[in-house]
Design an enzyme around this catalytic site. Structure first.
Site, PDB file in Angstrom:
ATOM      1  N   ARG A 186      17.046   1.885  -0.231  1.00  0.00           N
ATOM      2  CA  ARG A 186      16.692   0.443  -0.328  1.00  0.00           C
ATOM      3  C   ARG A 186      15.365   0.105   0.349  1.00  0.00           C
ATOM      4  O   ARG A 186      15.114  -1.034   0.728  1.00  0.00           O
ATOM      5  CB  ARG A 186      17.803  -0.428   0.248  1.00  0.00           C
ATOM      6  N   LYS A 236       1.876  -3.785  -4.690  1.00  0.00           N
ATOM      7  CA  LYS A 236       2.452  -3.585  -6.025  1.00  0.00           C
ATOM      8  C   LYS A 236       2.683  -2.095  -6.217  1.00  0.00           C
ATOM      9  O   LYS A 236       1.737  -1.297  -6.080  1.00  0.00           O
ATOM     10  CB  LYS A 236       1.483  -4.075  -7.098  1.00  0.00           C
ATOM     11  N   GLU A 245     -13.081  -2.001 -11.393  1.00  0.00           N
ATOM     12  CA  GLU A 245     -12.297  -3.001 -10.642  1.00  0.00           C
ATOM     13  C   GLU A 245     -13.230  -3.883  -9.806  1.00  0.00           C
ATOM     14  O   GLU A 245     -12.968  -5.062  -9.618  1.00  0.00           O
ATOM     15  CB  GLU A 245     -11.244  -2.341  -9.741  1.00  0.00           C
ATOM     16  N   LYS A 287      -8.915  -9.754  -1.672  1.00  0.00           N
ATOM     17  CA  LYS A 287      -7.581  -9.485  -2.213  1.00  0.00           C
ATOM     18  C   LYS A 287      -6.515  -9.823  -1.170  1.00  0.00           C
ATOM     19  O   LYS A 287      -5.465 -10.377  -1.490  1.00  0.00           O
ATOM     20  CB  LYS A 287      -7.466  -8.018  -2.666  1.00  0.00           C
ATOM     21  N   GLU A 300       2.941 -12.991  -6.898  1.00  0.00           N
ATOM     22  CA  GLU A 300       2.226 -13.361  -8.127  1.00  0.00           C
ATOM     23  C   GLU A 300       2.897 -14.470  -8.924  1.00  0.00           C
ATOM     24  O   GLU A 300       3.178 -14.332 -10.107  1.00  0.00           O
ATOM     25  CB  GLU A 300       2.041 -12.119  -9.013  1.00  0.00           C
ATOM     26  N   ARG A 335      -2.294 -15.210  -7.396  1.00  0.00           N
ATOM     27  CA  ARG A 335      -2.532 -13.757  -7.491  1.00  0.00           C
ATOM     28  C   ARG A 335      -2.851 -13.310  -8.919  1.00  0.00           C
ATOM     29  O   ARG A 335      -3.446 -12.250  -9.137  1.00  0.00           O
ATOM     30  CB  ARG A 335      -1.326 -12.988  -6.915  1.00  0.00           C
ATOM     31  N   ASN A 358      -5.683 -10.362 -12.211  1.00  0.00           N
ATOM     32  CA  ASN A 358      -5.447  -9.709 -13.502  1.00  0.00           C
ATOM     33  C   ASN A 358      -6.553 -10.021 -14.507  1.00  0.00           C
ATOM     34  O   ASN A 358      -6.409  -9.718 -15.694  1.00  0.00           O
ATOM     35  CB  ASN A 358      -4.101 -10.170 -14.084  1.00  0.00           C
ATOM     36  N   HIS A 391      -7.242  -7.763 -17.361  1.00  0.00           N
ATOM     37  CA  HIS A 391      -6.213  -6.718 -17.345  1.00  0.00           C
ATOM     38  C   HIS A 391      -5.207  -6.794 -18.495  1.00  0.00           C
ATOM     39  O   HIS A 391      -4.614  -5.774 -18.845  1.00  0.00           O
ATOM     40  CB  HIS A 391      -5.480  -6.711 -15.999  1.00  0.00           C
ATOM     41  N   HIS A 427      -4.776  -3.221 -20.108  1.00  0.00           N
ATOM     42  CA  HIS A 427      -3.529  -2.441 -20.212  1.00  0.00           C
ATOM     43  C   HIS A 427      -3.225  -2.108 -21.676  1.00  0.00           C
ATOM     44  O   HIS A 427      -2.775  -1.004 -21.995  1.00  0.00           O
ATOM     45  CB  HIS A 427      -2.359  -3.216 -19.587  1.00  0.00           C
ATOM     46  N   HIS A 477      -7.912   3.729 -16.546  1.00  0.00           N
ATOM     47  CA  HIS A 477      -7.638   2.323 -16.223  1.00  0.00           C
ATOM     48  C   HIS A 477      -8.910   1.533 -15.882  1.00  0.00           C
ATOM     49  O   HIS A 477      -9.168   0.476 -16.464  1.00  0.00           O
ATOM     50  CB  HIS A 477      -6.620   2.251 -15.071  1.00  0.00           C
TER      51      HIS A 477
HETATM   52  N1  LIG Z   1      -0.852  -1.374  -7.443  1.00  0.00           N
HETATM   53  C1  LIG Z   1      -1.913  -2.067  -7.797  1.00  0.00           C
HETATM   54  O1  LIG Z   1      -2.152  -3.194  -7.312  1.00  0.00           O
HETATM   55  C2  LIG Z   1      -2.891  -1.475  -8.766  1.00  0.00           C
HETATM   56  C3  LIG Z   1      -4.157  -2.059  -8.947  1.00  0.00           C
HETATM   57  C4  LIG Z   1      -5.072  -1.431  -9.793  1.00  0.00           C
HETATM   58  C5  LIG Z   1      -4.717  -0.269 -10.446  1.00  0.00           C
HETATM   59  N2  LIG Z   1      -3.473   0.262 -10.269  1.00  0.00           N
HETATM   60  C6  LIG Z   1      -3.094   1.509 -10.936  1.00  0.00           C
HETATM   61  O2  LIG Z   1      -3.904   2.541 -10.398  1.00  0.00           O
HETATM   62  C7  LIG Z   1      -3.980   3.601 -11.363  1.00  0.00           C
HETATM   63  C8  LIG Z   1      -5.399   4.097 -11.452  1.00  0.00           C
HETATM   64  O3  LIG Z   1      -5.786   4.607 -10.212  1.00  0.00           O
HETATM   65  P1  LIG Z   1      -6.993   5.647 -10.089  1.00  0.00           P
HETATM   66  O4  LIG Z   1      -8.119   5.200 -10.916  1.00  0.00           O
HETATM   67  O5  LIG Z   1      -7.200   5.895  -8.645  1.00  0.00           O
HETATM   68  O6  LIG Z   1      -6.420   6.907 -10.849  1.00  0.00           O
HETATM   69  P2  LIG Z   1      -5.722   8.293 -10.394  1.00  0.00           P
HETATM   70  O7  LIG Z   1      -4.759   8.096  -9.313  1.00  0.00           O
HETATM   71  O8  LIG Z   1      -5.260   8.925 -11.663  1.00  0.00           O
HETATM   72  O9  LIG Z   1      -6.946   9.151  -9.840  1.00  0.00           O
HETATM   73  C9  LIG Z   1      -7.987   9.462 -10.728  1.00  0.00           C
HETATM   74  C10 LIG Z   1      -8.316  10.937 -10.761  1.00  0.00           C
HETATM   75  O10 LIG Z   1      -9.024  11.270  -9.571  1.00  0.00           O
HETATM   76  C11 LIG Z   1      -8.445  12.427  -8.938  1.00  0.00           C
HETATM   77  N3  LIG Z   1      -8.738  12.277  -7.512  1.00  0.00           N
HETATM   78  C12 LIG Z   1      -8.173  11.423  -6.628  1.00  0.00           C
HETATM   79  N4  LIG Z   1      -8.824  11.472  -5.460  1.00  0.00           N
HETATM   80  C13 LIG Z   1      -9.803  12.396  -5.583  1.00  0.00           C
HETATM   81  C14 LIG Z   1     -10.835  12.868  -4.724  1.00  0.00           C
HETATM   82  N5  LIG Z   1     -11.015  12.363  -3.507  1.00  0.00           N
HETATM   83  N6  LIG Z   1     -11.665  13.832  -5.180  1.00  0.00           N
HETATM   84  C15 LIG Z   1     -11.535  14.303  -6.450  1.00  0.00           C
HETATM   85  N7  LIG Z   1     -10.604  13.871  -7.313  1.00  0.00           N
HETATM   86  C16 LIG Z   1      -9.762  12.920  -6.895  1.00  0.00           C
HETATM   87  C17 LIG Z   1      -7.013  12.384  -9.356  1.00  0.00           C
HETATM   88  O11 LIG Z   1      -6.400  13.636  -9.298  1.00  0.00           O
HETATM   89  C18 LIG Z   1      -7.125  11.887 -10.792  1.00  0.00           C
HETATM   90  O12 LIG Z   1      -7.420  12.941 -11.651  1.00  0.00           O
HETATM   91  C19 LIG Z   1      -3.474   3.048 -12.657  1.00  0.00           C
HETATM   92  O13 LIG Z   1      -2.208   3.588 -12.942  1.00  0.00           O
HETATM   93  C20 LIG Z   1      -3.354   1.552 -12.415  1.00  0.00           C
HETATM   94  O14 LIG Z   1      -2.336   0.956 -13.158  1.00  0.00           O
HETATM   95  C21 LIG Z   1      -2.574  -0.314  -9.442  1.00  0.00           C
END
Ligand SMILES: NC(=O)c1ccc[n+]([C@@H]2O[C@H](COP(=O)([O-])OP(=O)(O)OC[C@H]3O[C@@H](n4cnc5c(N)ncnc54)[C@H](O)[C@@H]3O)[C@@H](O)[C@H]2O)c1
Length: 361
Positions: A118, A140, A182, A224, A234, A238, A242, A245, A249, A261
């Site tokens: 939980r 999130k 972003e 943020k 949200e 908040r 988006n 977005h 998406h 993304h």
């Molecule tokens: N929770 C939230 O508020 C929120 C907000 C925005 C995006 N997201 C989510 O985040 C995700 C995208 O995140 P992302 O762009 O970080 O993608 P990701 O986590 O897939 O990382 C991108 C790539 O970079 C590599 N990588 C990570 N750190 C590295 C480093 N230091 N050196 C070399 N390679 C590295 C990873 O292995 C991967 O191949 C999406 O799923 C999106 O929906 C969530």
């Protein structure tokens, strides 16, 4: 090292930002009396590039789960594998999950922590620019399901976020662009001061200039954090985060995740700008001046032949919808957004074609 405190109704936590600060992980955990029974979820590429990281940090982990980060892996199956490993490691309520990686590792790791017994505490150590400026903060967490992004998830705030900008040095260019995607969102939603700084320093951001990167991370998280403090779940404000977005998406899903993304966010913002103009919120001249903020990134973003009706039907499943109506965040001016805006299907299709026209090569 810079510090931002994020305060929500039930929680308050620090976001630490700096070069090389990860070396202070143990000290920062102790300082906050966070549990010493640790479970690490680490991105496979990060583990590979920083093979001695956990040893160097002096972190004694009960178990380490290595995650192959991609959208197709952001699933129930991965979550189950993590939970199984948590049970095998005999994690208890007073254990701590440390998620080291990009947004995918943070989202899945946070969700695993939020659903185990939980909810147990977790720490975010973002290693991508995108995770640093956005996903690591705000609580999130979630996974994709049934071809819908982040549809299963929870709000679960981290106990600490440590952003070490040294991690970005090993990021492929494509991932720096994703983070910049972003940041483009913040360039429209925050203030003219931030927007002008972003426009002026775009090439410095892409080349990871230390001063510029630290500043944009600090300003983004500060903004943020304020938004999240006012509307954690949200229900209103908040939703501003988006911007672009709903399109993004849908583009990700329609393109079968061949576009990342952060890149989809750039394309999504272009669509949202055209939609804002189409419904009369944004003057034609302003539309073109705003598109000039997005266009320098177009050479890094590719959209293959797309099916606009499929894109629209994906949008109809967006979790931000209400009573079957797609709700958009649109813009009147920098820092002046309008949430929950309903528009006709015809206008959405028009904006898809206009917005994506810059990215189809
Ligand atoms: N929770 C939230 O508020 C929120 C907000 C925005 C995006 N997201 C989510 O985040 C995700 C995208 O995140 P992302 O762009 O970080 O993608 P990701 O986590 O897939 O990382 C991108 C790539 O970079 C590599 N990588 C990570 N750190 C590295 C480093 N230091 N050196 C070399 N390679 C590295 C990873 O292995 C991967 O191949 C999406 O799923 C999106 O929906 C969530």
């Amino acid at each position: 090292m810079k510090k931002i405190v994020i305060s929500t109704k039930d929680n308050s936590y620090d976001v630490l930002i700096g070069k090389g600060i990860i070396k202070k992980l143990s000290k920062e955990l102790n300082k906050r009396k966070l549990p010493s029974s640790l479970f690490v979820i680490i991105d496979k590429n990060v583990k590979h590039k920083y093979s001695d990281l956990l040893i160097e940090l002096g972190v004694k982990t009960k178990s380490t789960f290595v995650l192959t980060a991609n959208e197709k892996n952001k699933t129930y199956e991965t979550l189950q594998r993590i939970h199984k490993r948590m049970i095998e490691a005999k994690l208890v309520r007073n254990s701590l999950v440390i998620a080291i990686g990009g947004g995918i590792t943070g989202d899945v790791g946070g969700f695993a922590a939020s659903t185990y017994m939980r909810g147990i505490k977790y720490v975010q150590i973002p290693t991508t620019l995108l995770a640093a400026v956005d996903s690591s903060v705000g609580g999130k967490t979630g996974i994709n399901f049934n071809n819908t992004k982040n549809i299963i998830g929870s709000f679960h705030q981290p106990a600490l976020v440590m952003i070490d900008t040294n991690f970005f040095n090993t990021l492929p260019k494509e991932e720096i662009i994703c983070g910049t995607g972003e940041l483009t969102k913040y360039a429209f939603t925050t203030s003219k001061v931030f927007s002008n700084y972003f426009i002026k320093n775009l090439s410095q951001i892409i080349s990871l200039n230390t001063t510029v990167i630290s500043k944009v991370i600090y300003e983004s998280i500060k903004y943020k954090g304020d938004v999240v403090a006012n509307d954690e779940k949200e229900t209103g404000l908040r939703k501003v985060l988006n911007f672009g977005h709903t399109f993004a998406h849908a583009i990700e899903v329609e393109q079968n995740h061949k576009i990342k993304h952060g890149q989809a966010v750039v394309a999504g913002i272009a669509c949202a700008l055209h939609l804002s103009n189409k419904v009369g919120l944004l003057e034609y001249e302003q539309l073109h001046s705003f598109l000039n903020i997005v266009k320098p990134l177009k050479r890094y973003v590719n959209v293959s032949n797309y099916n606009r009706n499929k894109l629209f039907s994906v949008m109809e499943r967006d979790k931000k919808n209400d009573d079957g109506e797609i709700k958009f965040v649109l813009i009147k001016d920098v820092g002046e957004t309008v949430i929950d805006y309903q528009v006709s299907k015809k206008d959405v299709l028009h904006s898809i074609d206009k917005g994506l026209s810059y990215f189809v090569k």
